[in-house]
Design an enzyme around this catalytic site. Structure first.
Site, PDB file in Angstrom:
ATOM      1  N   ASP A 217      -1.684 -29.395  -3.988  1.00  0.00           N
ATOM      2  CA  ASP A 217      -1.219 -28.492  -4.792  1.00  0.00           C
ATOM      3  C   ASP A 217      -0.644 -30.431  -6.281  1.00  0.00           C
ATOM      4  O   ASP A 217      -1.031 -31.183  -5.362  1.00  0.00           O
ATOM      5  CB  ASP A 217       0.255 -28.820  -4.305  1.00  0.00           C
ATOM      6  CG  ASP A 217       0.272 -27.230  -2.904  1.00  0.00           C
ATOM      7  OD1 ASP A 217      -0.340 -26.046  -3.664  1.00  0.00           O
ATOM      8  OD2 ASP A 217       0.777 -26.905  -2.503  1.00  0.00           O
ATOM      9  N   ASP A 256      -5.135 -24.784  -5.441  1.00  0.00           N
ATOM     10  CA  ASP A 256      -3.959 -24.173  -4.979  1.00  0.00           C
ATOM     11  C   ASP A 256      -1.975 -24.663  -5.759  1.00  0.00           C
ATOM     12  O   ASP A 256      -2.581 -23.334  -6.769  1.00  0.00           O
ATOM     13  CB  ASP A 256      -3.931 -25.179  -3.695  1.00  0.00           C
ATOM     14  CG  ASP A 256      -2.469 -24.090  -2.622  1.00  0.00           C
ATOM     15  OD1 ASP A 256      -2.665 -22.844  -3.428  1.00  0.00           O
ATOM     16  OD2 ASP A 256      -2.656 -24.663  -1.717  1.00  0.00           O
ATOM     17  N   ASP A 260       4.691 -26.796  -4.904  1.00  0.00           N
ATOM     18  CA  ASP A 260       4.963 -26.106  -3.842  1.00  0.00           C
ATOM     19  C   ASP A 260       6.121 -26.664  -3.433  1.00  0.00           C
ATOM     20  O   ASP A 260       6.214 -27.794  -3.393  1.00  0.00           O
ATOM     21  CB  ASP A 260       4.644 -25.827  -3.079  1.00  0.00           C
ATOM     22  CG  ASP A 260       3.428 -25.001  -3.008  1.00  0.00           C
ATOM     23  OD1 ASP A 260       3.344 -23.984  -4.669  1.00  0.00           O
ATOM     24  OD2 ASP A 260       2.139 -24.241  -2.534  1.00  0.00           O
ATOM     25  N   ARG A 312       3.653 -16.758  -9.747  1.00  0.00           N
ATOM     26  CA  ARG A 312       4.080 -17.715  -8.694  1.00  0.00           C
ATOM     27  C   ARG A 312       4.798 -18.583 -10.316  1.00  0.00           C
ATOM     28  O   ARG A 312       4.831 -19.330  -9.909  1.00  0.00           O
ATOM     29  CB  ARG A 312       3.226 -18.642  -7.647  1.00  0.00           C
ATOM     30  CG  ARG A 312       2.955 -17.306  -6.549  1.00  0.00           C
ATOM     31  CD  ARG A 312       2.539 -17.990  -5.667  1.00  0.00           C
ATOM     32  NE  ARG A 312       2.010 -17.076  -4.900  1.00  0.00           N
ATOM     33  CZ  ARG A 312       1.365 -17.857  -3.739  1.00  0.00           C
ATOM     34  NH1 ARG A 312       1.252 -19.606  -3.413  1.00  0.00           N
ATOM     35  NH2 ARG A 312       0.546 -17.229  -2.313  1.00  0.00           N
TER      36      ARG A 312
END
Length: 439
Positions: A217, A256, A260, A312
């Site tokens: 990330d 990714d 996060d 997301r």
């Protein structure tokens, strides 16, 4: 547009001592002499303002205010993730995929143990390997190669740290900032791009037909607290996944998440930032069984732009998330769009005055996806310029196929600045979100 509470005022002498000769001290606006590095989060600016607030490295002494231009300088400034108050100012483009001497590294430089993509694909082709997890020489070589890259591009950020870009063009390329167990961190005015995984792993049982899993990330919070991320731009710029080939019937993904927030991280504010041209943007809470996240994952997202994001934005488990005055743009022809707001296990999302602009094939009900979620509070939503009741439309569209969501999320946000109409916020975020923009 919003108030910024200043921490310790920096004098000219302090700037001269902290900055190498000839360096410019530019802030978000790029004005010579404007320094934002000792700014602290305003007392009412979201969850990161709770329980003492977020001040980052604002108390750093002159010896720990450093301007960096290379990966080596950045690593030394981060000091192994130490908790010493520090201010790190990034000038120009810092590339994580470089040697200590500054030479560029590519995937071949990390490959070791005989790893070869063609051999890897031949070894684990589902037609001959089946659905078992990859094992054996090529998987072992992939893991060793991945470890070499991770050692270079994963950068530990410690407590009491401020990382700020100088001027309007500061870039951190190819890196994954790791806030593991860190408290009191500020990241501002910085473009973070292309956290590129050279060695994705094939997972035969993911999604029924298998899929590629990547490792990095752009920013990853694990057990972190009191974090303010402001005026950053996050994207895959340089290596978009859509340009990657297809192997085993699946896109060979190289990225990714952009951001996060997992493993019981808490008290986070993300403001005036831009998430662009990416699949999975923000994950809050990493698993349905991670019950230790209960009471944590308190996050505020305001005045952010999500453009060209497939899903997301965010997806939430367990957390109390205040989502207000954000701008969502789905480009024309974006046929891979899945959803924006993911309502998952025990999530409590309070969404106010957000604006969505989409092409004609996307409907209001497409904006929300639920996995074991039960509640979503929403008011003031705009969809292509028209007010809509996002919750009512979602429930009507999914009646009989999914559990209805209720509006009672069990809490009401109190830590926030002025909440504008969705239309006004949409215009202001378009002008002001992202790195290099004036707040």
């Amino acid at each position: 547009m919003r108030r910024i509470q200043l921490g310790v005022t920096v004098g000219l002498l302090g700037l001269l001592l902290a900055t190498p000769a000839g360096a410019e001290t530019r802030g978000i606006s790029g004005d010579l002499g404007r320094d934002i590095s000792r700014d602290t989060l305003a007392a009412d600016d979201g969850w990161a303002a709770a329980d003492g607030g977020t001040t980052g490295g604002s108390t750093a002494d002159a010896a720990h205010v450093l301007t960096v231009r290379t990966r080596g300088e950045l690593v030394r400034a981060l000091d192994g993730g130490s908790a010493t108050p520090k201010i790190i100012r990034i000038a120009g483009t810092v590339d994580a995929n470089t040697t200590d001497d500054g030479d560029r590294l590519d995937c071949d430089d990390y490959a070791t143990g005989g790893y070869d993509l063609r051999k890897y694909l031949a070894a684990y082709d589902p037609r001959t390997w089946g659905s078992a997890k990859p094992s054996g020489p090529q998987e072992e070589a992939r893991q060793a190669s991945a470890a070499k890259q991770a050692e270079r591009i994963e950068l530990a950020v410690g407590s009491n740290t401020t990382i700020v870009g100088l001027g309007s063009s500061a870039v951190l390329k190819g890196a994954s900032l790791q806030l593991k167990g860190a408290d009191n961190v500020i990241v501002r005015n910085l473009e973070l791009r292309d956290a590129y995984d050279c060695f994705p792993v094939w997972q035969p049982n993911t999604g029924g037909l298998g899929d590629w899993k990547t490792a990095y990330d752009n920013i990853w919070l694990r057990g972190a607290s009191h974090v303010w991320i402001d005026h950053v731009t996050l994207s895959d710029k340089g290596h978009p996944d859509e340009d990657e080939p297809t192997y085993f019937g699946r896109n060979y993904l190289r990225h990714d998440g952009l951001l996060d927030i997992t493993n019981a991280s808490d008290l986070v504010t993300v403001s005036w930032s831009r998430f662009a041209d990416h699949d999975k943007a923000i994950l809050i809470g990493n698993g349905d069984t991670a019950t230790g996240d209960r009471g944590r994952l308190r996050v505020t997202l305001h005045h952010n732009e999500f453009t060209g994001v497939v899903q997301r934005a965010p997806r939430v488990r367990f957390g109390q998330v205040h989502l207000y005055n954000n701008r969502y743009v789905v480009p024309a022809g974006a046929h891979d769009y899945r959803y924006s707001l993911g309502v998952s296990t025990e999530s409590a999302v309070y969404a106010e005055n957000n604006a969505f602009t989409t092409p004609g094939h996307i409907e209001v009900a497409d904006l929300v996806k639920s996995w074991n979620g039960t509640a979503l509070h929403q008011t003031g939503t705009l969809f292509n310029g028209y007010p809509v009741d996002l919750l009512a439309i979602y429930n009507a569209y999914n009646s009989g196929s999914e559990r209805d969501l209720t509006a009672d999320v069990g809490w009401t946000p109190t830590l926030h600045q002025k909440i504008d109409s969705a239309g006004k916020a949409d215009r202001e975020v378009a002008r002001g979100a992202g790195a290099g923009r004036t707040p």
